[in-house]
Design a protein around this motif. Structure first.
Motif, PDB file in Angstrom:
ATOM      1  N   GLN A 162      -2.631   3.831  -6.017  1.00 22.86           N
ATOM      2  CA  GLN A 162      -2.502   3.992  -4.560  1.00 22.86           C
ATOM      3  C   GLN A 162      -3.576   4.927  -3.997  1.00 22.86           C
ATOM      4  O   GLN A 162      -3.445   5.452  -2.903  1.00 22.86           O
ATOM      5  CB  GLN A 162      -1.091   4.462  -4.146  1.00 22.86           C
ATOM      6  CG  GLN A 162      -0.020   3.416  -4.357  1.00 22.86           C
ATOM      7  CD  GLN A 162      -0.222   2.150  -3.510  1.00 22.86           C
ATOM      8  OE1 GLN A 162      -1.019   2.102  -2.578  1.00 22.86           O
ATOM      9  NE2 GLN A 162       0.519   1.094  -3.834  1.00 22.86           N
ATOM     10  N   GLN A 163      -4.639   5.058  -4.747  1.00 17.62           N
ATOM     11  CA  GLN A 163      -5.782   5.830  -4.262  1.00 17.62           C
ATOM     12  C   GLN A 163      -6.550   4.988  -3.224  1.00 17.62           C
ATOM     13  O   GLN A 163      -6.684   3.793  -3.387  1.00 17.62           O
ATOM     14  CB  GLN A 163      -6.654   6.134  -5.486  1.00 17.62           C
ATOM     15  CG  GLN A 163      -7.933   6.876  -5.233  1.00 17.62           C
ATOM     16  CD  GLN A 163      -7.677   8.370  -5.022  1.00 17.62           C
ATOM     17  OE1 GLN A 163      -6.739   8.920  -5.579  1.00 17.62           O
ATOM     18  NE2 GLN A 163      -8.501   8.981  -4.197  1.00 17.62           N
ATOM     19  N   ARG A 164      -7.020   5.613  -2.151  1.00 23.16           N
ATOM     20  CA  ARG A 164      -7.855   4.937  -1.160  1.00 23.16           C
ATOM     21  C   ARG A 164      -9.308   5.351  -1.368  1.00 23.16           C
ATOM     22  O   ARG A 164      -9.569   6.517  -1.683  1.00 23.16           O
ATOM     23  CB  ARG A 164      -7.455   5.347   0.262  1.00 23.16           C
ATOM     24  CG  ARG A 164      -6.276   4.604   0.888  1.00 23.16           C
ATOM     25  CD  ARG A 164      -4.978   4.814   0.216  1.00 23.16           C
ATOM     26  NE  ARG A 164      -3.846   4.415   1.038  1.00 23.16           N
ATOM     27  CZ  ARG A 164      -2.743   3.855   0.594  1.00 23.16           C
ATOM     28  NH1 ARG A 164      -2.578   3.597  -0.696  1.00 23.16           N
ATOM     29  NH2 ARG A 164      -1.762   3.556   1.426  1.00 23.16           N
ATOM     30  N   TYR A 165     -10.237   4.420  -1.179  1.00 21.64           N
ATOM     31  CA  TYR A 165     -11.670   4.707  -1.293  1.00 21.64           C
ATOM     32  C   TYR A 165     -12.380   4.250  -0.026  1.00 21.64           C
ATOM     33  O   TYR A 165     -12.057   3.184   0.517  1.00 21.64           O
ATOM     34  CB  TYR A 165     -12.281   3.936  -2.470  1.00 21.64           C
ATOM     35  CG  TYR A 165     -11.767   4.378  -3.811  1.00 21.64           C
ATOM     36  CD1 TYR A 165     -12.403   5.387  -4.530  1.00 21.64           C
ATOM     37  CD2 TYR A 165     -10.628   3.781  -4.360  1.00 21.64           C
ATOM     38  CE1 TYR A 165     -11.915   5.799  -5.772  1.00 21.64           C
ATOM     39  CE2 TYR A 165     -10.132   4.191  -5.588  1.00 21.64           C
ATOM     40  CZ  TYR A 165     -10.780   5.196  -6.295  1.00 21.64           C
ATOM     41  OH  TYR A 165     -10.289   5.601  -7.504  1.00 21.64           O
ATOM     42  N   CYS A 199       0.836  -1.215   0.000  1.00 21.84           N
ATOM     43  CA  CYS A 199       0.000   0.000   0.000  1.00 21.84           C
ATOM     44  C   CYS A 199       0.862   1.252   0.000  1.00 21.84           C
ATOM     45  O   CYS A 199       0.354   2.356   0.211  1.00 21.84           O
ATOM     46  CB  CYS A 199      -0.918   0.018   1.224  1.00 21.84           C
ATOM     47  SG  CYS A 199      -1.859  -1.486   1.429  1.00 21.84           S
ATOM     48  N   ASP A 200       2.161   1.071  -0.178  1.00 15.07           N
ATOM     49  CA  ASP A 200       3.118   2.186  -0.151  1.00 15.07           C
ATOM     50  C   ASP A 200       2.913   3.068   1.085  1.00 15.07           C
ATOM     51  O   ASP A 200       3.137   4.281   1.056  1.00 15.07           O
ATOM     52  CB  ASP A 200       3.005   3.033  -1.435  1.00 15.07           C
ATOM     53  CG  ASP A 200       4.263   3.886  -1.641  1.00 15.07           C
ATOM     54  OD1 ASP A 200       5.323   3.519  -1.097  1.00 15.07           O
ATOM     55  OD2 ASP A 200       4.176   4.926  -2.325  1.00 15.07           O
ATOM     56  N   PHE A 254     -10.994   0.482   4.015  1.00 15.33           N
ATOM     57  CA  PHE A 254     -10.773   1.312   2.837  1.00 15.33           C
ATOM     58  C   PHE A 254     -10.249   0.427   1.718  1.00 15.33           C
ATOM     59  O   PHE A 254      -9.394  -0.433   1.944  1.00 15.33           O
ATOM     60  CB  PHE A 254      -9.745   2.419   3.120  1.00 15.33           C
ATOM     61  CG  PHE A 254     -10.271   3.470   4.057  1.00 15.33           C
ATOM     62  CD1 PHE A 254     -10.979   4.564   3.571  1.00 15.33           C
ATOM     63  CD2 PHE A 254     -10.078   3.351   5.423  1.00 15.33           C
ATOM     64  CE1 PHE A 254     -11.486   5.514   4.443  1.00 15.33           C
ATOM     65  CE2 PHE A 254     -10.584   4.305   6.296  1.00 15.33           C
ATOM     66  CZ  PHE A 254     -11.293   5.390   5.812  1.00 15.33           C
ATOM     67  N   LYS A 255     -10.774   0.658   0.525  1.00 12.17           N
ATOM     68  CA  LYS A 255     -10.258  -0.034  -0.658  1.00 12.17           C
ATOM     69  C   LYS A 255      -8.974   0.669  -1.102  1.00 12.17           C
ATOM     70  O   LYS A 255      -8.865   1.892  -1.018  1.00 12.17           O
ATOM     71  CB  LYS A 255     -11.305   0.070  -1.777  1.00 12.17           C
ATOM     72  CG  LYS A 255     -10.843  -0.361  -3.161  1.00 12.17           C
ATOM     73  CD  LYS A 255     -11.940   0.005  -4.186  1.00 12.17           C
ATOM     74  CE  LYS A 255     -11.381   0.079  -5.603  1.00 12.17           C
ATOM     75  NZ  LYS A 255     -11.278  -1.239  -6.231  1.00 12.17           N
ATOM     76  N   LYS A 264       0.923   9.506   6.260  1.00  7.17           N
ATOM     77  CA  LYS A 264       0.186  10.685   6.757  1.00  7.17           C
ATOM     78  C   LYS A 264      -1.236  10.695   6.227  1.00  7.17           C
ATOM     79  O   LYS A 264      -2.183  10.971   6.960  1.00  7.17           O
ATOM     80  CB  LYS A 264       0.888  11.972   6.314  1.00  7.17           C
ATOM     81  CG  LYS A 264       2.090  12.298   7.155  1.00  7.17           C
ATOM     82  CD  LYS A 264       2.615  13.691   6.806  1.00  7.17           C
ATOM     83  CE  LYS A 264       3.942  13.906   7.489  1.00  7.17           C
ATOM     84  NZ  LYS A 264       4.812  14.805   6.735  1.00  7.17           N
ATOM     85  N   ASN A 265      -1.332  10.410   4.952  1.00  6.86           N
ATOM     86  CA  ASN A 265      -2.647  10.315   4.311  1.00  6.86           C
ATOM     87  C   ASN A 265      -3.487   9.210   4.992  1.00  6.86           C
ATOM     88  O   ASN A 265      -4.667   9.403   5.313  1.00  6.86           O
ATOM     89  CB  ASN A 265      -2.390  10.010   2.837  1.00  6.86           C
ATOM     90  CG  ASN A 265      -3.633   9.625   2.085  1.00  6.86           C
ATOM     91  OD1 ASN A 265      -4.486  10.466   1.855  1.00  6.86           O
ATOM     92  ND2 ASN A 265      -3.757   8.358   1.721  1.00  6.86           N
ATOM     93  N   ASP A 266      -2.861   8.062   5.253  1.00  8.89           N
ATOM     94  CA  ASP A 266      -3.594   6.950   5.869  1.00  8.89           C
ATOM     95  C   ASP A 266      -4.053   7.309   7.286  1.00  8.89           C
ATOM     96  O   ASP A 266      -5.147   6.916   7.712  1.00  8.89           O
ATOM     97  CB  ASP A 266      -2.730   5.682   5.880  1.00  8.89           C
ATOM     98  CG  ASP A 266      -2.502   5.164   4.463  1.00  8.89           C
ATOM     99  OD1 ASP A 266      -3.311   5.507   3.570  1.00  8.89           O
ATOM    100  OD2 ASP A 266      -1.519   4.440   4.236  1.00  8.89           O
TER     101      ASP A 266
END
Ligand code: NOJ
Length: 461
Positions: free
Chosen positions: A444-447, A55-56, A437-438, A62-64
């Motif tokens: 590497q976009q999260r949904y 998931c890099d 989250f998908k 930070k985003n996660d």
């Protein structure tokens, strides 16, 4: 069922593990682990998939954690990659690896989320496997040194520690079945590994108690436990279910709480020259290192029947000393991996722990499900969203059973959904998705998934 039905102090979280999400396997001085080695051997993992990028999270943490914050959890369980902070597993310390986890911990704290750290979630440094890994008793001291380093560098801010994650899987999937790293198929190696994992757990608890931050810290081991029930009324199936329980559950519970191994399983191993290498006082030492809680990963129950003679060498039988097979009751609901959806099993397990282990405090350190997640819908607030209603029901029903177990006197004080993100499901690769989250692995976009939105609303109310 509302959040307020449980104690205000209850810990609500989501969980992940280093190799499953971090990627960046060659960055900033990280050494190789047995999962790097294993996942790169052709044929060992689905589609040859590896955790090289995953998931890099190494770059996107930070985003996660912004997503974590939006979920409204008050705790987050993650693991340290041992070889990121000690590239060989022993000796030299890699400051860049320490820095990464400092950034992770500080970022969580800034967002008001309590970090809860697993020391070992299966990614043993290859440098230690080269000396026999967990089968070599020396590793107990190597693990103690690594734990001490982690407590020293992170213990001012981390107060929740898990020593080992699912030692059953590390021992037997990795060294008897060979379907996990290091890919060994040897029953004597597997039992030696299990014993050294237990001993090293106890050593890591002892080191924490003696460390400067020991007084503020909580520590426990995390076991994967399953109610083992007979497939029929027959005495044969009942006996097999008892044996399965000894192997799956008591093999780790009894040393932790009763200073012994279950005798039926011990004798089975002994009969094939694979008794664990127990030295004098090992078991009393393990039990004497008292933990603050038991971590329980719960996914499904096991329905057991006696194997027929022609099945004893088949793929479903782990070893001829275990003369049973796991069955799948017809008509039951199953997840995408084929695990039965059985939320009542969590309550049964908790009651059993209450009765058999002296009612210790318990954390549900993992619970979740892989589903197809095929349907996307457009949500006015959250954008493109995965319509995973089956996962919403799964989580809801398990929390309901925890609440009932608490009413029955069980001392559960934490629940972590597995997992925050879709991630690398070990040898099964990326197709089994457990996330709230998908993750689109190309971008590497999260949904958001509906389950994430449900959890957020549940935690808000
Ligand atoms: C347990 C393990 O700790 C975790 O790594 C894994 O992804 C989940 N179960 C789902 O299989």
């Amino acid at each position: 069922m509302q959040r307020s039905d449980l104690s205000e102090k209850f810990l609500w979280g989501a969980a992940t593990a280093s190799y499953q999400i971090e990627g960046a396997v060659k960055e900033d001085g990280r050494g190789p682990s047995i999962w790097d080695t294993f996942s790169h051997i052709p044929g060992k993992t689905a589609n040859g998939e590896t955790g090289d990028i995953a998931c890099d999270h190494y770059h996107l943490y930070k985003n996660d954690f912004e997503l974590l914050k939006r979920l409204g959890v008050n705790t987050y369980r993650f693991s340290l990659a041992w070889s990121r902070i000690m590239p060989q597993g022993y000796g030299a310390v890699n400051e860049a690896g320490i820095d990464f986890y400092n950034r992770v911990i500080d970022c969580l704290l800034e967002k008001g989320i309590e970090p809860a750290v697993t020391l070992y979630h299966w990614d043993l440094p290859q440098g230690l496997q080269d000396f026999g890994g967990w089968a070599n008793r020396d590793i107990v001291e190597r693990f103690a040194e690594y734990a001490e380093l982690a407590y020293k560098r992170f213990g001012d801010r981390v107060h929740h520690w898990f020593t080992h994650n699912e030692p059953w899987v590390a021992s037997f999937a990795g060294n008897l079945q060979g379907r996990h790293a290091p890919g060994i198929k040897n029953i004597a190696v597997a039992t030696a590994v299990s014993h050294h994992l237990l001993l090293s757990h106890a050593r890591a608890v002892e080191v924490l108690r003696n460390s400067p931050h020991g007084k503020d810290a909580h520590v426990g081991a995390v076991l994967n436990l399953y109610p083992c029930v007979p497939a029929s009324d027959s005495e044969d199936d009942a006996a097999c279910a008892r044996l399965a329980d000894s192997f799956q559950n008591r093999w780790f519970l009894d040393p932790l709480y009763k200073a012994s191994y279950p005798s039926d399983m011990y004798e089975k191993f002994e009969s094939v020259y694979a008794a664990p290498p127990v030295q004098q006082n090992d078991l009393s030492y393990i039990t004497a290192q008292k933990t603050d809680f038991l971590g329980v990963n719960y996914y499904f129950r096991k329905v057991i029947r006696k194997a027929r003679a022609d099945e004893l060498s088949g793929p479903d039988v782990l070893h001829p000393v275990l003369p049973y097979v796991e069955t799948k009751p017809a008509g039951a609901p199953y997840t995408a991996i084929g695990w039965e959806v059985w939320p009542e099993g969590l309550k049964d397990l908790l009651i059993r722990i209450r009765d058999d282990c002296g009612n210790p405090p318990v954390q549900i350190t993992e619970n979740g499900a892989a589903f197809e997640d095929a349907k996307m819908t457009a949500d006015p607030v959250y954008g493109e969203t995965v319509a995973d209603d089956d996962r919403v029901d799964f989580i809801k029903n398990h929390i309901q059973n925890i609440s009932e177990a608490i009413d029955a006197g069980c001392r559960v004080h934490a629940y972590y959904v597995w997992s925050l993100l879709d991630n690398y499901e070990w040898a099964r690769g990326y197709s089994n998705k457990f996330g709230l989250f998908k993750v689109d692995y190309k971008t590497q976009q999260r949904y958001w998934k509906k389950s994430g939105i449900w959890y957020k609303n549940f935690l808000e109310n």
